[in-house]
Design a protein around this motif. Structure first.
Motif, mmCIF file in Angstrom:
data_model
loop_
_atom_site.group_PDB
_atom_site.id
_atom_site.type_symbol
_atom_site.label_atom_id
_atom_site.label_comp_id
_atom_site.label_asym_id
_atom_site.label_seq_id
_atom_site.Cartn_x
_atom_site.Cartn_y
_atom_site.Cartn_z
ATOM 1 N N VAL A 133 0.861 -1.178 0.000
ATOM 2 C CA VAL A 133 0.000 0.000 0.000
ATOM 3 C C VAL A 133 0.896 1.226 0.000
ATOM 4 O O VAL A 133 1.761 1.374 0.876
ATOM 5 N N HIS A 134 0.708 2.083 -0.986
ATOM 6 C CA HIS A 134 1.507 3.306 -1.090
ATOM 7 C C HIS A 134 1.202 4.216 0.094
ATOM 8 O O HIS A 134 0.078 4.254 0.596
ATOM 9 N N ASN A 135 2.221 4.958 0.546
ATOM 10 C CA ASN A 135 2.034 5.786 1.743
ATOM 11 C C ASN A 135 1.396 7.143 1.472
ATOM 12 O O ASN A 135 1.276 7.971 2.371
ATOM 13 N N CYS A 136 0.976 7.386 0.223
ATOM 14 C CA CYS A 136 0.270 8.632 -0.116
ATOM 15 C C CYS A 136 -0.993 8.304 -0.908
ATOM 16 O O CYS A 136 -1.078 7.261 -1.562
ATOM 17 N N LEU A 137 -1.952 9.211 -0.862
ATOM 18 C CA LEU A 137 -3.174 9.058 -1.653
ATOM 19 C C LEU A 137 -2.936 9.551 -3.075
ATOM 20 O O LEU A 137 -1.990 10.302 -3.332
ATOM 21 N N VAL A 139 -4.412 11.677 -6.576
ATOM 22 C CA VAL A 139 -4.959 13.036 -6.678
ATOM 23 C C VAL A 139 -6.457 13.085 -6.384
ATOM 24 O O VAL A 139 -7.006 14.156 -6.109
ATOM 25 N N ASN A 140 -7.110 11.932 -6.441
ATOM 26 C CA ASN A 140 -8.539 11.870 -6.124
ATOM 27 C C ASN A 140 -8.796 11.492 -4.669
ATOM 28 O O ASN A 140 -9.937 11.229 -4.283
ATOM 29 N N GLY A 141 -7.745 11.457 -3.868
ATOM 30 C CA GLY A 141 -7.902 11.166 -2.451
ATOM 31 C C GLY A 141 -8.136 9.705 -2.131
ATOM 32 O O GLY A 141 -8.692 9.371 -1.095
ATOM 33 N N ARG A 142 -7.683 8.806 -3.026
ATOM 34 C CA ARG A 142 -7.900 7.377 -2.807
ATOM 35 C C ARG A 142 -6.630 6.680 -2.325
ATOM 36 O O ARG A 142 -5.534 6.977 -2.826
ATOM 37 N N PRO A 143 -6.747 5.737 -1.392
ATOM 38 C CA PRO A 143 -5.601 4.892 -1.050
ATOM 39 C C PRO A 143 -5.174 4.117 -2.286
ATOM 40 O O PRO A 143 -5.994 3.805 -3.152
ATOM 41 N N VAL A 144 -3.891 3.791 -2.358
ATOM 42 C CA VAL A 144 -3.341 3.162 -3.561
ATOM 43 C C VAL A 144 -2.696 1.821 -3.215
ATOM 44 O O VAL A 144 -1.788 1.744 -2.374
ATOM 45 N N LYS A 172 -5.744 -3.036 4.855
ATOM 46 C CA LYS A 172 -4.907 -1.878 5.194
ATOM 47 C C LYS A 172 -5.284 -0.663 4.354
ATOM 48 O O LYS A 172 -5.396 0.463 4.866
ATOM 49 N N ALA A 173 -5.489 -0.881 3.061
ATOM 50 C CA ALA A 173 -5.862 0.228 2.172
ATOM 51 C C ALA A 173 -7.220 0.805 2.567
ATOM 52 O O ALA A 173 -7.394 2.025 2.645
ATOM 53 N N LEU A 174 -8.173 -0.064 2.833
ATOM 54 C CA LEU A 174 -9.522 0.397 3.184
ATOM 55 C C LEU A 174 -9.555 1.090 4.543
ATOM 56 O O LEU A 174 -10.358 1.993 4.764
ATOM 57 N N SER A 175 -8.669 0.685 5.434
ATOM 58 C CA SER A 175 -8.635 1.322 6.757
ATOM 59 C C SER A 175 -8.095 2.748 6.686
ATOM 60 O O SER A 175 -8.270 3.522 7.630
ATOM 61 N N SER A 176 -7.449 3.096 5.564
ATOM 62 C CA SER A 176 -6.901 4.448 5.417
ATOM 63 C C SER A 176 -7.753 5.334 4.505
ATOM 64 O O SER A 176 -7.304 6.392 4.059
#
Length: 272
Positions: A133-137, A139-144, A172-176
């Motif tokens: 899981v990438h540590n940044c969202l 541009v649309n504010g989505r976890p990656v 992990k992605a959904l929790s962020s």
């Protein structure tokens, strides 16, 4: 002198007019030396929709308590109202379809042991760097969630180990997810992919999990710089991944850089 208006005549609403019930006309009378009547229009559709959704959530919740009382409760359990609402949306607010799909999802979570999967338990597989899981969202504010198939060797780990890493990263992605966001971005970095990395069985597992147990959580899938050898594999996989095939976009590294991230949020592997 004050103006008194007679009450409007009573009349029955036609069927067409009844559908406009979501809009209310609010009448306010001011009692001053110059009495007047103020009209304002208020749209109540959002309130009505919220009330309807709430009633359906409670209906599903009550049915689950009555007919599936053995299912676990709490977060991601049969009484999790947020989870119930999500599955209702996925099933277009059909109570019976929601119950059918939701009970299967809750049973699967219990049998798979989702709540017992820890970072430590998947550390060995995660160390390959084949998925994270990438540590940044974006541009649309989505976890990656990033997958690097060139680092996946099917024989290196057991199928169950790979599956547990997959589920751990989805959780992990959904929790962020930020407030107001509902889905994630999946990126398959296909640079360096070859036939030795192909794993149709695992790809089927991934999309089955997304379709049945995490419905509508994957907003878009990017296949980045897919080599020619990947095309026939994708043609075989398309029927297996069901409706998620429509979410797939084949694109370049440059597209990822320009359209999905800023300079500061771009994943390191896409900087060169």
């Amino acid at each position: 002198m004050s103006l008194r208006l007679p009450p409007p005549p009573f009349r029955h609403l036609s069927a067409a007019q009844s559908t406009a019930a979501n809009t209310q006309i609010v009448v306010t009378r001011s009692y001053s030396s110059h009495s007047f009547i103020k009209f304002s229009v208020r749209n109540c559709s959002s309130e009505t929709n919220t009330d309807s959704s709430r009633k359906l959530v409670m209906k599903v919740k009550e049915k689950l308590e009555k007919d599936y009382y053995s299912l676990p409760t709490g977060k991601n359990g049969r009484d999790d109202e947020e989870l119930i609402l999500w599955f209702l949306k996925d099933r277009r607010f059909s109570v019976e379809e929601t119950i059918s799909k939701l009970t299967k999802a809750i049973k699967w979570r219990q049998e798979f042991g989702v709540s017992q999967i820890s970072e430590e338990s998947v550390r060995r597989v995660a160390a390959t760097g084949k998925s994270y899981v990438h540590n940044c969202l974006d541009v649309n504010g989505r976890p990656v969630l990033i997958v690097v198939p060139s680092k996946h060797i099917p024989e290196m780990f057991s199928q169950s180990e790979d599956e547990r890493l997959c589920v751990f990263l989805l959780e992990k992605a959904l929790s962020s997810l930020p407030e107001g966001k509902e889905d994630i971005l999946g990126i398959f970095d296909l640079r360096g992919f070859s036939l030795k990395n192909s794993d149709l069985k695992f790809l089927t597992f991934l999309f089955d999990v997304l379709y049945y147990y995490y419905p509508s959580r994957l907003g878009q899938v990017l296949f980045v710089d897919a080599p020619f050898v990947f095309q026939p594999i994708w043609q075989l996989a398309k029927p297996l991944v069901k409706s998620y095939a429509s979410l797939v976009r084949f694109c370049s590294v440059d597209d990822v850089r320009k359209e999905y991230f800023t300079e500061s949020t771009l994943p390191a592997s896409f900087r060169h």
